[in-house]
Design a protein around this motif. Sequence first.
Motif, PDB file in Angstrom:
ATOM      1  N   VAL A 216      -8.206   0.056  -9.971  1.00 14.38           N
ATOM      2  CA  VAL A 216      -8.234   0.636 -11.519  1.00 14.38           C
ATOM      3  C   VAL A 216      -9.073   1.879 -11.093  1.00 14.38           C
ATOM      4  CG1 VAL A 216      -9.335   0.604 -13.593  1.00 14.38           C
ATOM      5  CG2 VAL A 216      -7.705  -1.355 -12.733  1.00 14.38           C
ATOM      6  N   THR A 217     -10.215   1.886 -10.509  1.00 18.37           N
ATOM      7  CA  THR A 217     -11.034   3.166 -10.375  1.00 18.37           C
ATOM      8  C   THR A 217     -10.408   4.287  -9.545  1.00 18.37           C
ATOM      9  OG1 THR A 217     -12.852   1.472 -10.097  1.00 18.37           O
ATOM     10  CG2 THR A 217     -13.140   3.643  -9.097  1.00 18.37           C
ATOM     11  N   VAL A 218      -9.362   3.835  -8.579  1.00 19.96           N
ATOM     12  CA  VAL A 218      -8.745   4.912  -7.909  1.00 19.96           C
ATOM     13  C   VAL A 218      -7.774   5.517  -9.070  1.00 19.96           C
ATOM     14  CG1 VAL A 218      -6.680   5.247  -6.030  1.00 19.96           C
ATOM     15  CG2 VAL A 218      -8.648   3.536  -5.687  1.00 19.96           C
ATOM     16  N   TYR A 219      -7.137   4.810  -9.696  1.00 16.87           N
ATOM     17  CA  TYR A 219      -6.286   5.257 -10.543  1.00 16.87           C
ATOM     18  C   TYR A 219      -7.166   5.996 -11.867  1.00 16.87           C
ATOM     19  CZ  TYR A 219      -1.923   3.150  -9.074  1.00 16.87           C
ATOM     20  OH  TYR A 219      -0.776   2.908  -8.195  1.00 16.87           O
ATOM     21  N   LYS A 220      -8.359   5.915 -11.938  1.00 11.33           N
ATOM     22  CA  LYS A 220      -9.061   6.546 -12.900  1.00 11.33           C
ATOM     23  C   LYS A 220      -9.180   7.792 -12.550  1.00 11.33           C
ATOM     24  CE  LYS A 220     -13.688   6.525 -14.746  1.00 11.33           C
ATOM     25  NZ  LYS A 220     -15.274   6.019 -14.775  1.00 11.33           N
ATOM     26  N   TYR A 221      -9.465   8.193 -11.164  1.00  9.93           N
ATOM     27  CA  TYR A 221      -9.635   9.647 -10.593  1.00  9.93           C
ATOM     28  C   TYR A 221      -8.215  10.423 -10.221  1.00  9.93           C
ATOM     29  CZ  TYR A 221     -14.624   8.545 -10.227  1.00  9.93           C
ATOM     30  OH  TYR A 221     -15.887   8.296 -10.526  1.00  9.93           O
ATOM     31  N   PHE A 222      -7.075   9.226  -9.996  1.00  9.81           N
ATOM     32  CA  PHE A 222      -5.952  10.028  -9.438  1.00  9.81           C
ATOM     33  C   PHE A 222      -4.841   9.220 -10.226  1.00  9.81           C
ATOM     34  CE2 PHE A 222      -9.180  10.381  -6.181  1.00  9.81           C
ATOM     35  CZ  PHE A 222      -9.073  11.848  -6.114  1.00  9.81           C
ATOM     36  N   SER A 223      -3.890  10.053 -10.607  1.00  8.38           N
ATOM     37  CA  SER A 223      -2.897   9.100 -11.734  1.00  8.38           C
ATOM     38  C   SER A 223      -1.963   8.513 -10.917  1.00  8.38           C
ATOM     39  CB  SER A 223      -2.357  10.054 -12.498  1.00  8.38           C
ATOM     40  OG  SER A 223      -1.836  11.140 -11.843  1.00  8.38           O
ATOM     41  N   ASP A 224      -1.563   9.061  -9.632  1.00  5.24           N
ATOM     42  CA  ASP A 224      -0.617   8.514  -8.759  1.00  5.24           C
ATOM     43  C   ASP A 224      -0.793   8.973  -7.437  1.00  5.24           C
ATOM     44  OD1 ASP A 224       0.455  11.103  -8.504  1.00  5.24           O
ATOM     45  OD2 ASP A 224       2.035  10.816 -10.229  1.00  5.24           O
ATOM     46  N   LYS A 225      -0.051   8.192  -6.488  1.00  3.01           N
ATOM     47  CA  LYS A 225      -0.303   8.583  -5.049  1.00  3.01           C
ATOM     48  C   LYS A 225      -0.093  10.237  -4.642  1.00  3.01           C
ATOM     49  CE  LYS A 225       2.727   7.255  -1.827  1.00  3.01           C
ATOM     50  NZ  LYS A 225       3.575   6.089  -0.693  1.00  3.01           N
ATOM     51  N   HIS A 226       1.017  10.675  -5.336  1.00  2.00           N
ATOM     52  CA  HIS A 226       1.275  12.060  -5.220  1.00  2.00           C
ATOM     53  C   HIS A 226       0.201  12.980  -5.465  1.00  2.00           C
ATOM     54  CE1 HIS A 226       3.432  15.990  -5.197  1.00  2.00           C
ATOM     55  NE2 HIS A 226       2.721  16.191  -6.465  1.00  2.00           N
TER      56      HIS A 226
ATOM     57  N   VAL B 227      -6.002   6.478   5.220  1.00  2.00           N
ATOM     58  CA  VAL B 227      -4.809   5.751   5.254  1.00  2.00           C
ATOM     59  C   VAL B 227      -3.578   6.721   5.343  1.00  2.00           C
ATOM     60  CG1 VAL B 227      -3.507   4.519   3.594  1.00  2.00           C
ATOM     61  CG2 VAL B 227      -5.835   4.165   3.367  1.00  2.00           C
ATOM     62  N   PHE B 228      -3.585   7.800   4.617  1.00  2.00           N
ATOM     63  CA  PHE B 228      -2.237   8.764   4.827  1.00  2.00           C
ATOM     64  C   PHE B 228      -2.239   9.175   6.356  1.00  2.00           C
ATOM     65  CE2 PHE B 228      -3.058  10.295   0.276  1.00  2.00           C
ATOM     66  CZ  PHE B 228      -1.862   9.783  -0.315  1.00  2.00           C
ATOM     67  N   LEU B 229      -3.261   9.382   7.126  1.00  2.00           N
ATOM     68  CA  LEU B 229      -2.914   9.928   8.330  1.00  2.00           C
ATOM     69  C   LEU B 229      -2.547   8.653   9.409  1.00  2.00           C
ATOM     70  CD1 LEU B 229      -5.979  12.247   9.053  1.00  2.00           C
ATOM     71  CD2 LEU B 229      -3.685  12.782   8.739  1.00  2.00           C
ATOM     72  N   ASP B 230      -3.032   7.555   9.075  1.00  2.00           N
ATOM     73  CA  ASP B 230      -2.602   6.214   9.845  1.00  2.00           C
ATOM     74  C   ASP B 230      -1.252   5.837   9.331  1.00  2.00           C
ATOM     75  OD1 ASP B 230      -3.103   4.047  11.511  1.00  2.00           O
ATOM     76  OD2 ASP B 230      -3.383   2.900   9.691  1.00  2.00           O
ATOM     77  N   ARG B 231      -0.886   5.805   7.943  1.00  2.00           N
ATOM     78  CA  ARG B 231       0.395   5.019   7.487  1.00  2.00           C
ATOM     79  C   ARG B 231       1.416   6.217   7.349  1.00  2.00           C
ATOM     80  NH1 ARG B 231      -0.490  -0.019   8.781  1.00  2.00           N
ATOM     81  NH2 ARG B 231      -2.145  -0.904   7.783  1.00  2.00           N
ATOM     82  N   GLY B 232       1.150   7.533   7.048  1.00  2.00           N
ATOM     83  CA  GLY B 232       2.040   8.411   6.469  1.00  2.00           C
ATOM     84  C   GLY B 232       2.061   8.418   4.953  1.00  2.00           C
ATOM     85  N   TYR B 233       2.524   9.433   4.620  1.00  2.00           N
ATOM     86  CA  TYR B 233       2.616   9.279   3.079  1.00  2.00           C
ATOM     87  C   TYR B 233       3.490   8.378   2.263  1.00  2.00           C
ATOM     88  CZ  TYR B 233       3.546  10.986  -1.714  1.00  2.00           C
ATOM     89  OH  TYR B 233       3.587  10.829  -3.090  1.00  2.00           O
ATOM     90  N   ARG B 234       4.542   8.038   2.893  1.00  2.00           N
ATOM     91  CA  ARG B 234       5.607   7.164   2.466  1.00  2.00           C
ATOM     92  C   ARG B 234       4.902   5.683   2.755  1.00  2.00           C
ATOM     93  NH1 ARG B 234      11.994   6.191   3.922  1.00  2.00           N
ATOM     94  NH2 ARG B 234      10.904   6.085   6.100  1.00  2.00           N
ATOM     95  N   GLY B 235       4.257   5.162   3.895  1.00  3.34           N
ATOM     96  CA  GLY B 235       3.549   4.028   4.145  1.00  3.34           C
ATOM     97  C   GLY B 235       2.348   3.762   3.318  1.00  3.34           C
ATOM     98  N   ALA B 236       1.586   4.835   2.929  1.00  7.14           N
ATOM     99  CA  ALA B 236       0.348   4.531   2.229  1.00  7.14           C
ATOM    100  C   ALA B 236       0.495   4.033   0.866  1.00  7.14           C
ATOM    101  CB  ALA B 236      -0.381   6.014   2.303  1.00  7.14           C
ATOM    102  N   SER B 237      -0.707   3.068   0.688  1.00  3.93           N
ATOM    103  CA  SER B 237      -0.414   2.610  -0.757  1.00  3.93           C
ATOM    104  C   SER B 237      -2.142   2.653  -1.381  1.00  3.93           C
ATOM    105  CB  SER B 237      -0.203   1.233  -0.763  1.00  3.93           C
ATOM    106  OG  SER B 237      -1.314   0.343  -0.049  1.00  3.93           O
ATOM    107  N   MET B 238      -1.665   2.635  -2.680  1.00  2.00           N
ATOM    108  CA  MET B 238      -3.052   2.808  -3.448  1.00  2.00           C
ATOM    109  C   MET B 238      -3.711   1.565  -3.113  1.00  2.00           C
ATOM    110  SD  MET B 238      -2.577   5.704  -4.939  1.00  2.00           S
ATOM    111  CE  MET B 238      -3.459   6.254  -6.633  1.00  2.00           C
ATOM    112  N   ASP B 239      -3.203   0.347  -3.341  1.00  2.00           N
ATOM    113  CA  ASP B 239      -4.143  -0.744  -2.726  1.00  2.00           C
ATOM    114  C   ASP B 239      -4.807  -0.618  -1.501  1.00  2.00           C
ATOM    115  OD1 ASP B 239      -3.138  -2.515  -4.723  1.00  2.00           O
ATOM    116  OD2 ASP B 239      -1.224  -2.856  -4.063  1.00  2.00           O
ATOM    117  N   GLU B 240      -4.270  -0.142  -0.502  1.00  2.00           N
ATOM    118  CA  GLU B 240      -5.068   0.140   0.777  1.00  2.00           C
ATOM    119  C   GLU B 240      -6.157   1.256   0.613  1.00  2.00           C
ATOM    120  OE1 GLU B 240      -4.031   0.520   5.461  1.00  2.00           O
ATOM    121  OE2 GLU B 240      -2.237   0.615   4.152  1.00  2.00           O
TER     122      GLU B 240
END
Length: 202
Positions: A39-49, A16-29
């Motif tokens: 929720v599972t993504v946020y369980k492992y990683f608190s935010d996009k950064h 996703v990051f390589l396709d959208r760039g950092y700013r364009g990437a979303s946790m939903d995607e």
Amino acid sequence: MPGSKRQTILTAAQAVFLDRGYRGASMDEVAALAQVSKVTVYKYFSDKHNLFIAVVTTAIAEAEEGTQSLVDHLGESDDIENDLRVFARRHIVDVMQPHLILMRRMIIAEASRFPELARAWHRRGPERAHTTLAMQIEQLAGRGVLTVSDPLLAAQHLNYLVLSVPLNDALFSGPDRRYTRSQLHRYADEAVRVFLAAYAPH
């Protein structure tokens, strides 16, 4: 398994990051591509950064995997020209992988808006690699195999002699720019020749 789920998220996030760039990437995607809940993504990683930092760290670790053992034994080398050549050849092939070139381009593009991302890449990549290599160069200098007054600077010289020409070309060329393994090996071999011309005892 928790480990495999984390890796699945990281693999999806990298895409996703390589396709959208950092700013364009979303946790939903990322969640959708990984086929897990947000929720599972946020369980492992608190935010996009933090997710991006994990992607960067993982990519660097994977790139270093093949060369780390080579670097770790350079200080004990009895054939420094051959051992440096083996290291340089593996190093340049690993760094020039297409997904790593894309990641470098993305980080450069985002550096003015997100300087901490660029700093994280540099700190976990080149800066750490130079420090590790400098320790081995210092050991070689102590044995009289190299003549070095500044091991860190010598490590930086070696790294950029190996990488600078093809890496800069790839960064500023289109996505179709590819080097053959033999072309990369030629850059590596010449880098070692020039490095030893400067640092081998005369």
